[in-house]
Motif scaffolding. Sequence first.
Motif, PDB file in Angstrom:
ATOM      1  N   PHE A  27       0.827  -1.200   0.000  1.00  0.00           N
ATOM      2  CA  PHE A  27       0.000   0.000   0.000  1.00  0.00           C
ATOM      3  C   PHE A  27       0.863   1.253   0.000  1.00  0.00           C
ATOM      4  O   PHE A  27       1.934   1.278   0.594  1.00  0.00           O
ATOM      5  N   THR A  28       0.370   2.297  -0.653  1.00  0.00           N
ATOM      6  CA  THR A  28       0.952   3.629  -0.550  1.00  0.00           C
ATOM      7  C   THR A  28      -0.188   4.627  -0.705  1.00  0.00           C
ATOM      8  O   THR A  28      -1.269   4.272  -1.174  1.00  0.00           O
ATOM      9  N   TYR A  35      -3.285   3.386  -2.773  1.00  0.00           N
ATOM     10  CA  TYR A  35      -2.993   2.628  -3.984  1.00  0.00           C
ATOM     11  C   TYR A  35      -2.369   1.295  -3.581  1.00  0.00           C
ATOM     12  O   TYR A  35      -1.502   1.240  -2.718  1.00  0.00           O
ATOM     13  N   MET A  36      -2.821   0.207  -4.236  1.00  0.00           N
ATOM     14  CA  MET A  36      -2.407  -1.128  -3.823  1.00  0.00           C
ATOM     15  C   MET A  36      -1.964  -1.962  -5.021  1.00  0.00           C
ATOM     16  O   MET A  36      -2.625  -1.983  -6.047  1.00  0.00           O
ATOM     17  N   GLY A  37      -0.857  -2.659  -4.848  1.00  0.00           N
ATOM     18  CA  GLY A  37      -0.390  -3.636  -5.813  1.00  0.00           C
ATOM     19  C   GLY A  37      -0.198  -4.963  -5.103  1.00  0.00           C
ATOM     20  O   GLY A  37       0.151  -4.983  -3.920  1.00  0.00           O
ATOM     21  N   GLU A  38      -0.421  -6.081  -5.785  1.00  0.00           N
ATOM     22  CA  GLU A  38      -0.299  -7.381  -5.130  1.00  0.00           C
ATOM     23  C   GLU A  38       0.794  -8.216  -5.784  1.00  0.00           C
ATOM     24  O   GLU A  38       1.116  -8.040  -6.945  1.00  0.00           O
ATOM     25  N   ASP A  39       1.354  -9.141  -4.985  1.00  0.00           N
ATOM     26  CA  ASP A  39       2.612  -9.763  -5.381  1.00  0.00           C
ATOM     27  C   ASP A  39       2.528 -10.872  -6.422  1.00  0.00           C
ATOM     28  O   ASP A  39       3.538 -11.260  -6.970  1.00  0.00           O
ATOM     29  N   SER A  40       1.352 -11.385  -6.744  1.00  0.00           N
ATOM     30  CA  SER A  40       1.294 -12.424  -7.776  1.00  0.00           C
ATOM     31  C   SER A  40       1.232 -11.830  -9.184  1.00  0.00           C
ATOM     32  O   SER A  40       1.456 -12.532 -10.161  1.00  0.00           O
ATOM     33  N   LEU A  41       0.914 -10.555  -9.282  1.00  0.00           N
ATOM     34  CA  LEU A  41       0.772  -9.835 -10.555  1.00  0.00           C
ATOM     35  C   LEU A  41      -0.335 -10.420 -11.431  1.00  0.00           C
ATOM     36  O   LEU A  41      -0.364 -10.198 -12.633  1.00  0.00           O
ATOM     37  N   GLN A  42      -1.256 -11.151 -10.825  1.00  0.00           N
ATOM     38  CA  GLN A  42      -2.356 -11.757 -11.566  1.00  0.00           C
ATOM     39  C   GLN A  42      -3.620 -10.908 -11.542  1.00  0.00           C
ATOM     40  O   GLN A  42      -4.540 -11.149 -12.309  1.00  0.00           O
ATOM     41  N   TYR A  43      -3.677  -9.928 -10.666  1.00  0.00           N
ATOM     42  CA  TYR A  43      -4.898  -9.158 -10.464  1.00  0.00           C
ATOM     43  C   TYR A  43      -4.633  -7.676 -10.650  1.00  0.00           C
ATOM     44  O   TYR A  43      -3.539  -7.190 -10.348  1.00  0.00           O
ATOM     45  N   PRO A  44      -5.617  -6.934 -11.134  1.00  0.00           N
ATOM     46  CA  PRO A  44      -5.429  -5.491 -11.304  1.00  0.00           C
ATOM     47  C   PRO A  44      -5.113  -4.803  -9.977  1.00  0.00           C
ATOM     48  O   PRO A  44      -5.589  -5.213  -8.920  1.00  0.00           O
ATOM     49  N   GLN A  61      -3.351   3.874 -17.243  1.00  0.00           N
ATOM     50  CA  GLN A  61      -3.171   3.965 -18.687  1.00  0.00           C
ATOM     51  C   GLN A  61      -1.992   4.859 -19.023  1.00  0.00           C
ATOM     52  O   GLN A  61      -1.751   5.864 -18.381  1.00  0.00           O
ATOM     53  N   PHE A  62      -1.270   4.466 -20.066  1.00  0.00           N
ATOM     54  CA  PHE A  62      -0.071   5.186 -20.445  1.00  0.00           C
ATOM     55  C   PHE A  62      -0.383   6.479 -21.187  1.00  0.00           C
ATOM     56  O   PHE A  62       0.395   7.401 -21.176  1.00  0.00           O
ATOM     57  N   SER A  63      -1.497   6.547 -21.883  1.00  0.00           N
ATOM     58  CA  SER A  63      -1.894   7.778 -22.577  1.00  0.00           C
ATOM     59  C   SER A  63      -3.366   7.655 -22.913  1.00  0.00           C
ATOM     60  O   SER A  63      -3.976   6.607 -22.754  1.00  0.00           O
ATOM     61  N   ALA A  64      -3.942   8.745 -23.400  1.00  0.00           N
ATOM     62  CA  ALA A  64      -5.377   8.748 -23.704  1.00  0.00           C
ATOM     63  C   ALA A  64      -5.726   7.786 -24.832  1.00  0.00           C
ATOM     64  O   ALA A  64      -6.846   7.307 -24.918  1.00  0.00           O
ATOM     65  N   THR A  65      -4.779   7.490 -25.715  1.00  0.00           N
ATOM     66  CA  THR A  65      -5.071   6.649 -26.874  1.00  0.00           C
ATOM     67  C   THR A  65      -4.528   5.233 -26.737  1.00  0.00           C
ATOM     68  O   THR A  65      -4.768   4.409 -27.598  1.00  0.00           O
ATOM     69  N   ASP A  66      -3.791   4.951 -25.692  1.00  0.00           N
ATOM     70  CA  ASP A  66      -3.172   3.641 -25.538  1.00  0.00           C
ATOM     71  C   ASP A  66      -3.752   2.948 -24.310  1.00  0.00           C
ATOM     72  O   ASP A  66      -3.795   3.525 -23.239  1.00  0.00           O
ATOM     73  N   THR A  67      -4.190   1.709 -24.477  1.00  0.00           N
ATOM     74  CA  THR A  67      -4.834   0.997 -23.382  1.00  0.00           C
ATOM     75  C   THR A  67      -3.863   0.146 -22.570  1.00  0.00           C
ATOM     76  O   THR A  67      -4.282  -0.697 -21.807  1.00  0.00           O
ATOM     77  N   ALA A  68      -2.560   0.345 -22.757  1.00  0.00           N
ATOM     78  CA  ALA A  68      -1.591  -0.410 -21.978  1.00  0.00           C
ATOM     79  C   ALA A  68      -1.735  -0.073 -20.502  1.00  0.00           C
ATOM     80  O   ALA A  68      -1.912   1.079 -20.133  1.00  0.00           O
ATOM     81  N   ARG A  69      -1.693  -1.092 -19.659  1.00  0.00           N
ATOM     82  CA  ARG A  69      -1.778  -0.895 -18.222  1.00  0.00           C
ATOM     83  C   ARG A  69      -0.676  -1.696 -17.552  1.00  0.00           C
ATOM     84  O   ARG A  69      -0.145  -2.632 -18.127  1.00  0.00           O
ATOM     85  N   ILE A  70      -0.369  -1.326 -16.314  1.00  0.00           N
ATOM     86  CA  ILE A  70       0.642  -2.081 -15.582  1.00  0.00           C
ATOM     87  C   ILE A  70       0.042  -2.670 -14.307  1.00  0.00           C
ATOM     88  O   ILE A  70      -0.971  -2.195 -13.790  1.00  0.00           O
ATOM     89  N   ARG A  71       0.685  -3.724 -13.839  1.00  0.00           N
ATOM     90  CA  ARG A  71       0.478  -4.274 -12.510  1.00  0.00           C
ATOM     91  C   ARG A  71       1.853  -4.288 -11.856  1.00  0.00           C
ATOM     92  O   ARG A  71       2.843  -4.578 -12.527  1.00  0.00           O
ATOM     93  N   ALA A  72       1.921  -3.971 -10.585  1.00  0.00           N
ATOM     94  CA  ALA A  72       3.218  -3.873  -9.925  1.00  0.00           C
ATOM     95  C   ALA A  72       3.203  -4.576  -8.576  1.00  0.00           C
ATOM     96  O   ALA A  72       2.219  -4.506  -7.843  1.00  0.00           O
ATOM     97  N   LYS A  73       4.318  -5.240  -8.260  1.00  0.00           N
ATOM     98  CA  LYS A  73       4.454  -5.858  -6.941  1.00  0.00           C
ATOM     99  C   LYS A  73       4.706  -4.799  -5.875  1.00  0.00           C
ATOM    100  O   LYS A  73       4.259  -4.935  -4.745  1.00  0.00           O
ATOM    101  N   TYR A  74       5.453  -3.763  -6.224  1.00  0.00           N
ATOM    102  CA  TYR A  74       5.861  -2.764  -5.241  1.00  0.00           C
ATOM    103  C   TYR A  74       5.448  -1.382  -5.722  1.00  0.00           C
ATOM    104  O   TYR A  74       5.772  -0.988  -6.846  1.00  0.00           O
ATOM    105  N   VAL A  75       4.711  -0.669  -4.894  1.00  0.00           N
ATOM    106  CA  VAL A  75       4.289   0.693  -5.210  1.00  0.00           C
ATOM    107  C   VAL A  75       4.658   1.594  -4.046  1.00  0.00           C
ATOM    108  O   VAL A  75       4.553   1.210  -2.884  1.00  0.00           O
ATOM    109  N   ALA A  84       6.512   2.367  -9.349  1.00  0.00           N
ATOM    110  CA  ALA A  84       5.954   1.017  -9.460  1.00  0.00           C
ATOM    111  C   ALA A  84       7.054   0.101  -9.988  1.00  0.00           C
ATOM    112  O   ALA A  84       7.541   0.294 -11.103  1.00  0.00           O
ATOM    113  N   SER A  85       7.432  -0.898  -9.182  1.00  0.00           N
ATOM    114  CA  SER A  85       8.555  -1.772  -9.536  1.00  0.00           C
ATOM    115  C   SER A  85       8.132  -3.221  -9.652  1.00  0.00           C
ATOM    116  O   SER A  85       7.169  -3.641  -9.014  1.00  0.00           O
TER     117      SER A  85
END
Length: 195
Positions: A27-28, A35-44, A61-75, A84-85
């Motif tokens: 959590f941070t 904001y929360m990230g979980e360690d299996s990286l399987q869930y949003p 989202q990385f930009s308004a036109t790109d739907t790329a998203r990230i999941r992170a173990k460490y935030v 986010a690492s």
Amino acid sequence: LLVSTGGIVPVWLTISSGLPENTHWQFTTSQNKVYMGEDSLQYPMQKYDMITGTITEWETQFSATDTARIRAKYVKNIKDQMLASNIVLVSSPAGLSSYTTYYNSRMYYTPILFPSSFTYQRYLSFGEDDGEEITGESEYQGVYIWKPSKIFKLTYSDLTPGGDMAVETIVNGFGLFAPRSLAFTGDFYIFADKG
């Protein structure tokens, strides 16, 4: 996820019981949100709004036109920038099927005061060729990026592409092997090494 009410006799309220079981969340906080990230990286990743009391998916989202998203173990929120690492990049570009790419040695970062605004250019790599993954982030007179046999220190006044960032390996030969063991006393770090 539980939250406590205020007052003399606080009451614990269930905010969400739909989160996956047997995962570890980090959590941070920023701008009245958790904001929360979980360690299996399987869930949003998730975002809890402390004002409205609601929990939603943390859309990164990385930009308004790109739907790329990230999941992170460490935030971590450091100097009003979200770090986010050890991430998975989840993408669904228009007309293409979904795919995921794992970057275990990358740390993405946002502009100041924009906790969901990651971009493709805003990342740093820490020992990508060493075969190890990032096992933690911390802050004390700089940002520390932990791996099982290395510790990196990131210093900056302007964490932006082309800014004054400096990365140095301050320890080589031991590091953070058990991520949940990392603790800071205010004077020194305590952590479990594999040695």
